[in-house]
Structure formats: structure tokens, C-alpha cells
Design a protein around this motif. Structure first.
Motif: not given
Length: 82
Positions: A6-11, A15-19
Motif C-alpha cells: 500500500d503506497e499510502t502508508t509509506e512516506t 528510510k530503512p534504519v539498517l541496510r
């Protein structure tokens, strides 16, 4: 049910904390890494909370030296603390 995100929940600024840059860690290795990072953050937050100044005790305050001498009698032991 679809597997679409769902694209509406992500801003856009999230950014991810860990990658993972290199390698293929297992779920257990990632869990251990997250636990270590969380423990370090909790320790840093606790250290910051302990470094806050505490209120000064009134026991040794200079104005307490200006009080009247203790009187003897019933209930005066209670009054001697103030």
C-alpha cells in the motif's frame, strides 16, 4: 489478497534504519544485529537521562542555618525538621 504494498502508508522520506550492503545474512544474524543496536541505543538514552541535573537537596542549604533553636515539649520533634 494481493501482495502489493500500500503506497499510502509509506512516506517518501522514510528510510530503512539498517541496510545490508554485502553478503546474505540469515534472519538470526539480522535479529542479533538489531538486538545489539537497540541495546546500545537504550544504554545511550539511559546515560543521557542520568546526566540531567537533579534538584539540590535542601538539607544543607544556607538558609536552614537561620532557624530558631529547638524548643522542648510535646510535638517539638516534628517541628524540628522544618
Amino acid at each position: 489478497m494481493s501482495d502489493a504494498v500500500d503506497e499510502t502508508t509509506e512516506t517518501p522520506e522514510s528510510k530503512p534504519v539498517l541496510r545490508v550492503v554485502k553478503g546474505d545474512p540469515t534472519a538470526e544474524e539480522l535479529a542479533a544485529l538489531v538486538a545489539v543496536v537497540a541495546a546500545r541505543n537504550a544504554a545511550a538514552a539511559a546515560a543521557a537521562a542520568d546526566s540531567k541535573p537533579r534538584p539540590r537537596s535542601q538539607w544543607g542549604h544556607p538558609t536552614r542555618q537561620h532557624r530558631t533553636p529547638h524548643r522542648f515539649g510535646p510535638g517539638q520533634w516534628r517541628a524540628s525538621a522544618f
